[in-house]
Motif scaffolding. Sequence first.
Motif, PDB file in Angstrom:
ATOM      1  N   ASP A  60      34.292  -7.932  20.643  1.00  0.00           N
ATOM      2  CA  ASP A  60      32.884  -7.042  20.792  1.00  0.00           C
ATOM      3  C   ASP A  60      32.280  -8.776  21.974  1.00  0.00           C
ATOM      4  OD1 ASP A  60      32.590  -9.204  19.403  1.00  0.00           O
ATOM      5  OD2 ASP A  60      31.551  -8.503  17.725  1.00  0.00           O
ATOM      6  N   HIS A  61      33.342  -8.948  22.633  1.00  0.00           N
ATOM      7  CA  HIS A  61      32.824 -10.443  23.676  1.00  0.00           C
ATOM      8  C   HIS A  61      33.345 -10.466  24.376  1.00  0.00           C
ATOM      9  CE1 HIS A  61      35.096 -12.311  20.700  1.00  0.00           C
ATOM     10  NE2 HIS A  61      35.341 -13.175  21.407  1.00  0.00           N
ATOM     11  N   PRO A  62      32.804 -10.781  25.909  1.00  0.00           N
ATOM     12  CA  PRO A  62      33.847 -11.520  27.020  1.00  0.00           C
ATOM     13  C   PRO A  62      34.590 -12.062  27.146  1.00  0.00           C
ATOM     14  CG  PRO A  62      31.163 -11.772  27.916  1.00  0.00           C
ATOM     15  CD  PRO A  62      31.702 -10.555  26.328  1.00  0.00           C
TER      16      PRO A  62
ATOM     17  N   LYS B 102      31.176   2.656  22.187  1.00  0.00           N
ATOM     18  CA  LYS B 102      30.241   1.302  22.704  1.00  0.00           C
ATOM     19  C   LYS B 102      30.939   1.015  23.773  1.00  0.00           C
ATOM     20  CE  LYS B 102      27.153   0.644  18.223  1.00  0.00           C
ATOM     21  NZ  LYS B 102      28.268   1.521  17.408  1.00  0.00           N
ATOM     22  N   ASP B 103      30.251  -0.446  24.434  1.00  0.00           N
ATOM     23  CA  ASP B 103      30.942  -0.666  25.591  1.00  0.00           C
ATOM     24  C   ASP B 103      32.271  -2.179  24.465  1.00  0.00           C
ATOM     25  OD1 ASP B 103      29.574   0.448  27.265  1.00  0.00           O
ATOM     26  OD2 ASP B 103      28.099  -1.810  27.354  1.00  0.00           O
ATOM     27  N   THR B 104      33.238  -2.784  25.231  1.00  0.00           N
ATOM     28  CA  THR B 104      33.643  -3.480  24.345  1.00  0.00           C
ATOM     29  C   THR B 104      34.437  -4.174  25.640  1.00  0.00           C
ATOM     30  OG1 THR B 104      35.646  -3.868  22.794  1.00  0.00           O
ATOM     31  CG2 THR B 104      35.812  -1.560  24.085  1.00  0.00           C
ATOM     32  N   PHE B 105      35.648  -4.536  25.045  1.00  0.00           N
ATOM     33  CA  PHE B 105      36.256  -5.778  26.100  1.00  0.00           C
ATOM     34  C   PHE B 105      37.635  -6.446  25.109  1.00  0.00           C
ATOM     35  CE2 PHE B 105      31.866  -6.724  25.277  1.00  0.00           C
ATOM     36  CZ  PHE B 105      31.450  -6.790  27.294  1.00  0.00           C
TER      37      PHE B 105
ATOM     38  N   SER C 229      29.004  -6.463  31.434  1.00  0.00           N
ATOM     39  CA  SER C 229      28.201  -5.401  31.018  1.00  0.00           C
ATOM     40  C   SER C 229      26.680  -5.395  30.802  1.00  0.00           C
ATOM     41  CB  SER C 229      28.851  -5.489  29.276  1.00  0.00           C
ATOM     42  OG  SER C 229      28.011  -7.109  29.104  1.00  0.00           O
ATOM     43  N   GLY C 230      25.520  -6.244  31.636  1.00  0.00           N
ATOM     44  CA  GLY C 230      24.582  -4.708  31.062  1.00  0.00           C
ATOM     45  C   GLY C 230      22.994  -5.593  30.483  1.00  0.00           C
ATOM     46  N   ASP C 231      23.738  -6.753  29.848  1.00  0.00           N
ATOM     47  CA  ASP C 231      23.270  -7.605  28.863  1.00  0.00           C
ATOM     48  C   ASP C 231      22.084  -9.077  30.119  1.00  0.00           C
ATOM     49  OD1 ASP C 231      24.532  -6.586  27.070  1.00  0.00           O
ATOM     50  OD2 ASP C 231      25.505  -8.366  25.981  1.00  0.00           O
ATOM     51  N   THR C 232      21.048  -9.413  28.852  1.00  0.00           N
ATOM     52  CA  THR C 232      20.475  -9.921  29.497  1.00  0.00           C
ATOM     53  C   THR C 232      20.808 -11.185  29.501  1.00  0.00           C
ATOM     54  OG1 THR C 232      18.662 -10.059  28.429  1.00  0.00           O
ATOM     55  CG2 THR C 232      18.105  -9.012  30.375  1.00  0.00           C
ATOM     56  N   THR C 233      20.353 -12.475  30.139  1.00  0.00           N
ATOM     57  CA  THR C 233      20.921 -13.943  29.401  1.00  0.00           C
ATOM     58  C   THR C 233      20.313 -14.730  30.083  1.00  0.00           C
ATOM     59  OG1 THR C 233      21.669 -14.178  32.172  1.00  0.00           O
ATOM     60  CG2 THR C 233      23.094 -13.343  30.594  1.00  0.00           C
ATOM     61  N   PRO C 234      20.112 -15.761  29.608  1.00  0.00           N
ATOM     62  CA  PRO C 234      19.475 -16.893  29.354  1.00  0.00           C
ATOM     63  C   PRO C 234      18.880 -17.190  30.939  1.00  0.00           C
ATOM     64  CG  PRO C 234      21.269 -18.083  27.790  1.00  0.00           C
ATOM     65  CD  PRO C 234      21.335 -16.795  28.776  1.00  0.00           C
ATOM     66  N   LEU C 235      19.350 -17.264  31.837  1.00  0.00           N
ATOM     67  CA  LEU C 235      19.586 -17.297  33.294  1.00  0.00           C
ATOM     68  C   LEU C 235      18.163 -16.717  33.354  1.00  0.00           C
ATOM     69  CD1 LEU C 235      19.879 -18.422  35.842  1.00  0.00           C
ATOM     70  CD2 LEU C 235      21.592 -17.350  36.401  1.00  0.00           C
TER      71      LEU C 235
ATOM     72  N   SER D 216      39.078  -9.394  38.407  1.00  0.00           N
ATOM     73  CA  SER D 216      38.573  -8.017  37.448  1.00  0.00           C
ATOM     74  C   SER D 216      36.494  -8.802  37.464  1.00  0.00           C
ATOM     75  CB  SER D 216      40.052  -7.287  36.810  1.00  0.00           C
ATOM     76  OG  SER D 216      40.836  -7.079  38.031  1.00  0.00           O
ATOM     77  N   SER D 217      37.315  -9.214  37.032  1.00  0.00           N
ATOM     78  CA  SER D 217      35.497  -9.218  36.807  1.00  0.00           C
ATOM     79  C   SER D 217      34.601 -10.342  37.581  1.00  0.00           C
ATOM     80  CB  SER D 217      35.496 -10.227  35.422  1.00  0.00           C
ATOM     81  OG  SER D 217      34.248  -9.914  34.853  1.00  0.00           O
ATOM     82  N   TYR D 218      33.575  -9.338  37.568  1.00  0.00           N
ATOM     83  CA  TYR D 218      32.422 -10.278  39.241  1.00  0.00           C
ATOM     84  C   TYR D 218      30.908 -10.167  38.235  1.00  0.00           C
ATOM     85  CZ  TYR D 218      30.088 -10.974  43.755  1.00  0.00           C
ATOM     86  OH  TYR D 218      30.351 -11.405  44.833  1.00  0.00           O
ATOM     87  N   ASP D 219      31.800 -10.912  36.928  1.00  0.00           N
ATOM     88  CA  ASP D 219      29.922 -11.580  36.165  1.00  0.00           C
ATOM     89  C   ASP D 219      29.644 -11.460  36.716  1.00  0.00           C
ATOM     90  OD1 ASP D 219      29.032 -11.232  32.883  1.00  0.00           O
ATOM     91  OD2 ASP D 219      29.461 -13.820  34.464  1.00  0.00           O
TER      92      ASP D 219
END
Length: 536
Positions: free
Chosen positions: A531-533, A468-471, A234-240, A223-226
Amino acid sequence: KFLRKANDLGLYVIFRPGPYICSEWEFGGLPGWLLKDPDMVIRSNYKPYQDAVDRWFGALIPKIKDFQRSKGGPIIAVQVENEFGHYSDEIDHLLFIKKVLQKYGIQEMLLTSDNGRRQSLFYNQALPTVNFQNFQNGKTDFERIKAQSKDFPLMVMEFWSGWFDHWGEEHHGRPENFILSNFEEILKSGASVSIYMFHGGTNFGFMAGANNADSPQYGADVSSYDYGAPISESGDTTPLYHGMRDLITKYTSVKPGPVPPNREKAAYGNVEMLNFMSWTDMLDVMKTVTKDINTYKKPLPMEYLTMMESREGYGQNYGYIVYRRTVQMFTKLEVKGTMKDRMQVVISGGRDNKVLDWKSNYDYTMDVSSHSLREGINYTLDIIVENLGRANYANKGSKVLNKERKGITGEILLDDKPVENWTVYPLTFNRNFIHKIYTNDKYFPLSSLTKPPCLFRTNLKIEGPVPKDTFLQMEGWGKGIVFVNEHHLGRYWSIGPQKTLFVPAPYLKAGYNSIIVFEEEKVGKYVSFLDHPLLT
């Protein structure tokens, strides 16, 4: 709204309307009802398919044609089909799509997008672009395009920033330094590049696709297409993201702007189930919300059903299909023909432990003697088949996309005798059904819990005005689907790799939030909101 926002922000848009888009989307974005035609040949000049394409563009293009650059809008180019060179040599089909796009008002530059060495020979009609992740492979693609015309600008239409996952396999992450080094090579070459995916997403509901259809290597997408994208599911910026941003600054004149902070996530904790509904009662509730439960002489796949209420005679697209019949004592069940994708058997409410799927080597036989059925007694036999996702991709020469009908096509034999007259339940879990399920009175306390499959109901109470967003983590459960406030989050499955489902804040509200779980195999004690995937 998206095109208007892009225009307001001064962004350009490359419009890719399909109708086939791949994208690890169910059936590559095509509607399953196309397969109601037993002779359907998709992505071809088969006339009924052409007619469907014409209707699609006839509805879509008039809505967006005024957003073209030539009319002051953001659309600077339009793609013809998608990765067609890897699928077919029928160039006339691309010409057909081009003509239909232009018939309904497309005026901008046309382009194609292909991966690997199988390129559509359509460069005299549309600009060729390429898709890849490894620049060493991409250089060969660039050289081929330059050989076609030295005037062609080079573009990577899809630079794959990560990869997708299948249920039951390892997480297919890509090392950050590998992605960044290949991205840098593209920028150094002077080619244009579009990052796929730049923002990860979610295959909500039943919309995840699949690969390797008609094969023991069938892979249903999670289901996830992270995707491991620069901006997460969830819309967060990452190191990449920050690495790519630095490289764009280094090799272009683009000046970076401020980066918004990542949004706070919530760990709402564990929530215990309040009560449950049996499988039998669930199907009884279904009878009250749909007129599409019909009896057929032989078992039919989803696409062949007559669903007048919801699809004007077209068949079922998604979910589960249930074949029900009253039977007397038998010890062996066999499906002769095809079965897609995953079959379970329930006899008078009791689920058999054996599951048949694509790994069954096309032997769809079950010994049910352990149920100790007795002569002279009527039993309710339910055969449940789940569509885990129609294939979204196929190689050149493959005909599997034309055969992606889900459910049973053939005969059902009990003790080697064909059995007819099956009542078929198209279990789509649509919004009307979920609303009726949550609000009805057929729930029982967990102390009287029966074996799955069954439904569970509970509530998540959120304090404070702004959720808030949650997992959502389903640890301890087996396999099924989850709804929060009637929003279908997607599938969970203990075989992994995905272990949490993303719950966006807009799906939630202050106060009580309804949760419905349809569990097929194993019942857990509670559900957990983190609070995290957990994607690996």
